[in-house]
Motif scaffolding. Sequence first.
Motif, PDB file in Angstrom:
ATOM      1  N   ASP A   1     -39.133 -39.007   6.438  1.00 43.12           N
ATOM      2  CA  ASP A   1     -37.922 -38.271   6.152  1.00 43.12           C
ATOM      3  C   ASP A   1     -37.841 -37.094   6.894  1.00 43.12           C
ATOM      4  N   TRP A   2     -38.637 -36.057   6.808  1.00 41.28           N
ATOM      5  CA  TRP A   2     -38.624 -34.833   7.154  1.00 41.28           C
ATOM      6  C   TRP A   2     -38.525 -35.045   8.708  1.00 41.28           C
ATOM      7  N   TRP A   3     -39.137 -36.009   9.590  1.00 41.19           N
ATOM      8  CA  TRP A   3     -39.237 -35.894  10.960  1.00 41.19           C
ATOM      9  C   TRP A   3     -38.162 -36.580  11.434  1.00 41.19           C
ATOM     10  N   ALA A   4     -37.335 -37.256  10.616  1.00 45.50           N
ATOM     11  CA  ALA A   4     -35.993 -38.157  11.010  1.00 45.50           C
ATOM     12  C   ALA A   4     -35.096 -36.907  10.934  1.00 45.50           C
ATOM     13  N   ALA A   5     -35.001 -36.029  10.042  1.00 42.78           N
ATOM     14  CA  ALA A   5     -34.063 -34.947   9.862  1.00 42.78           C
ATOM     15  C   ALA A   5     -34.096 -33.887  10.709  1.00 42.78           C
ATOM     16  N   LEU A   6     -35.542 -33.572  11.240  1.00 41.98           N
ATOM     17  CA  LEU A   6     -35.677 -32.671  12.112  1.00 41.98           C
ATOM     18  C   LEU A   6     -35.204 -33.122  13.659  1.00 41.98           C
ATOM     19  N   VAL A   7     -35.615 -34.259  13.890  1.00 40.27           N
ATOM     20  CA  VAL A   7     -34.974 -34.894  15.257  1.00 40.27           C
ATOM     21  C   VAL A   7     -33.592 -34.917  15.364  1.00 40.27           C
ATOM     22  N   GLN A   8     -33.032 -35.410  14.034  1.00 42.43           N
ATOM     23  CA  GLN A   8     -31.485 -35.578  14.232  1.00 42.43           C
ATOM     24  C   GLN A   8     -30.956 -33.991  14.183  1.00 42.43           C
ATOM     25  N   PHE A   9     -31.532 -33.098  13.604  1.00 42.69           N
ATOM     26  CA  PHE A   9     -31.170 -31.863  13.663  1.00 42.69           C
ATOM     27  C   PHE A   9     -31.068 -31.245  15.194  1.00 42.69           C
ATOM     28  N   ILE A  10     -32.123 -31.659  15.768  1.00 41.37           N
ATOM     29  CA  ILE A  10     -32.362 -31.050  17.105  1.00 41.37           C
ATOM     30  C   ILE A  10     -31.274 -31.902  18.080  1.00 41.37           C
ATOM     31  N   GLY A  11     -30.957 -33.077  17.759  1.00 36.61           N
ATOM     32  CA  GLY A  11     -30.099 -33.883  18.445  1.00 36.61           C
ATOM     33  C   GLY A  11     -28.631 -33.308  18.162  1.00 36.61           C
ATOM     34  N   THR A  12     -28.236 -32.874  17.192  1.00 35.84           N
ATOM     35  CA  THR A  12     -26.838 -31.862  16.628  1.00 35.84           C
ATOM     36  C   THR A  12     -27.036 -30.696  17.668  1.00 35.84           C
ATOM     37  N   LEU A  13     -28.040 -30.076  17.870  1.00 34.97           N
ATOM     38  CA  LEU A  13     -27.985 -28.942  18.607  1.00 34.97           C
ATOM     39  C   LEU A  13     -27.811 -29.016  20.128  1.00 34.97           C
ATOM     40  N   LEU A  14     -28.305 -29.930  20.561  1.00 39.33           N
ATOM     41  CA  LEU A  14     -27.911 -30.503  21.967  1.00 39.33           C
ATOM     42  C   LEU A  14     -26.719 -31.122  21.990  1.00 39.33           C
ATOM     43  N   PHE A  15     -26.016 -31.789  21.137  1.00 35.41           N
ATOM     44  CA  PHE A  15     -24.758 -32.160  21.023  1.00 35.41           C
ATOM     45  C   PHE A  15     -23.614 -30.720  21.315  1.00 35.41           C
ATOM     46  N   ASN A  16     -24.237 -29.667  20.476  1.00 38.32           N
ATOM     47  CA  ASN A  16     -23.445 -28.158  20.488  1.00 38.32           C
ATOM     48  C   ASN A  16     -23.226 -27.987  22.175  1.00 38.32           C
ATOM     49  N   VAL A  17     -24.481 -28.030  22.694  1.00 34.85           N
ATOM     50  CA  VAL A  17     -24.438 -27.475  23.817  1.00 34.85           C
ATOM     51  C   VAL A  17     -23.876 -28.178  24.874  1.00 34.85           C
ATOM     52  N   SER A  18     -23.741 -29.636  24.761  1.00 37.93           N
ATOM     53  CA  SER A  18     -22.760 -30.461  25.547  1.00 37.93           C
ATOM     54  C   SER A  18     -21.238 -30.473  25.347  1.00 37.93           C
ATOM     55  N   THR A  19     -20.960 -30.457  24.296  1.00 36.84           N
ATOM     56  CA  THR A  19     -19.533 -30.350  23.785  1.00 36.84           C
ATOM     57  C   THR A  19     -19.137 -28.887  24.150  1.00 36.84           C
ATOM     58  N   GLY A  20     -19.894 -27.631  24.169  1.00 38.44           N
ATOM     59  CA  GLY A  20     -19.531 -26.496  24.577  1.00 38.44           C
ATOM     60  C   GLY A  20     -19.364 -26.067  25.873  1.00 38.44           C
ATOM     61  N   ALA A  21     -20.386 -26.857  26.565  1.00 44.08           N
ATOM     62  CA  ALA A  21     -20.271 -26.585  28.135  1.00 44.08           C
ATOM     63  C   ALA A  21     -19.131 -27.245  28.481  1.00 44.08           C
ATOM     64  N   ALA A  22     -18.758 -28.306  28.012  1.00 48.17           N
ATOM     65  CA  ALA A  22     -17.439 -29.175  28.525  1.00 48.17           C
ATOM     66  C   ALA A  22     -16.328 -28.293  28.391  1.00 48.17           C
ATOM     67  N   LEU A  23     -16.216 -27.388  27.430  1.00 51.84           N
ATOM     68  CA  LEU A  23     -15.239 -26.522  27.442  1.00 51.84           C
ATOM     69  C   LEU A  23     -15.010 -25.419  28.496  1.00 51.84           C
ATOM     70  N   ILE A  24     -16.049 -25.363  29.437  1.00 48.94           N
ATOM     71  CA  ILE A  24     -16.273 -24.471  30.575  1.00 48.94           C
ATOM     72  C   ILE A  24     -15.383 -25.024  31.715  1.00 48.94           C
ATOM     73  N   ILE A  25     -14.285 -24.163  32.355  1.00 48.82           N
ATOM     74  CA  ILE A  25     -13.492 -24.764  33.481  1.00 48.82           C
ATOM     75  C   ILE A  25     -14.315 -24.516  34.751  1.00 48.82           C
ATOM     76  N   GLY A  26     -14.100 -25.565  35.303  1.00 46.28           N
ATOM     77  CA  GLY A  26     -14.633 -25.195  36.898  1.00 46.28           C
ATOM     78  C   GLY A  26     -16.202 -25.562  37.043  1.00 46.28           C
ATOM     79  N   LEU A  27     -16.698 -26.372  36.282  1.00 45.53           N
ATOM     80  CA  LEU A  27     -18.274 -26.576  36.534  1.00 45.53           C
ATOM     81  C   LEU A  27     -18.219 -27.542  37.729  1.00 45.53           C
ATOM     82  N   THR A  28     -19.689 -27.372  38.277  1.00 42.16           N
ATOM     83  CA  THR A  28     -19.699 -28.149  39.454  1.00 42.16           C
ATOM     84  C   THR A  28     -20.350 -29.342  39.141  1.00 42.16           C
ATOM     85  N   VAL A  29     -20.585 -30.543  39.689  1.00 41.30           N
ATOM     86  CA  VAL A  29     -21.214 -31.884  39.535  1.00 41.30           C
ATOM     87  C   VAL A  29     -22.456 -31.737  38.940  1.00 41.30           C
TER      88      VAL A  29
END
Length: 219
Positions: free
Chosen positions: A88-116
């Motif tokens: 239960d704990w490991w599932a919650a921890l890994v999921q939480f880390i996954g949500t943080l990675l989605f924060n990074v991904s979706t936040g970076a997508a807001l930046i205009i002019g990113l290179t490939v």
Amino acid sequence: MPDKNASKRWTGQRRDLKLRRESWGFAVGSTLFALGAAPLYVSAVDARLDNTTYFIGSLFFTIAGFVQLRLSGRPVPNAESHKIEKYDWWAALVQFIGTLLFNVSTGAALIIGLTVDESRDWVWRPDILGSVGFLVSSALAVIATTETDKLWDPHARNWRSTWFNMLGSVAFGVSAGAAFVTPSGKLEDATVANMGTLIGAICFLVAALLMRAPRSKSA
């Protein structure tokens, strides 16, 4: 004298409130992800607003994931508690880390002019890693479910939610794979990426709404 039973009931009510808040956090986040991937919405708004919708949704995922992590590892009646708590704990921890990675991904997508290369490093890579995290978390949750309930038992506490989460994780994984940024700066398959996100978000929404708080015999 203080009413000990009343104190226990209040503690149980507070836990239920947290569990409901956790489920609603995932429900709101899933709804926003589904909205961001919906064809009508995509065609009606500009890319920045669409990306903002995803980013806000990812924040709700993270808040809900944090609550779930805080609540994980609680004893489960009539089961091998230590083993269940561990998964239960490991599932919650890994999921939480996954949500943080989605924060990074979706936040970076807001930046205009990113290179490939920047899009691959800051948008696609965290997205694929976050999706892998959700898959691993769902697999651990399946293992925990086998220790508490049958995997296909209408009377089990959360078996439906567990499987909808697994389906959602698979769909997110397909979406992330299709969202690879090609040298031209476009997605490998934008249609599959959007549909995978939409289907995955709907599965997560259903899972969140089906999630029920555990009840002890003394409750």
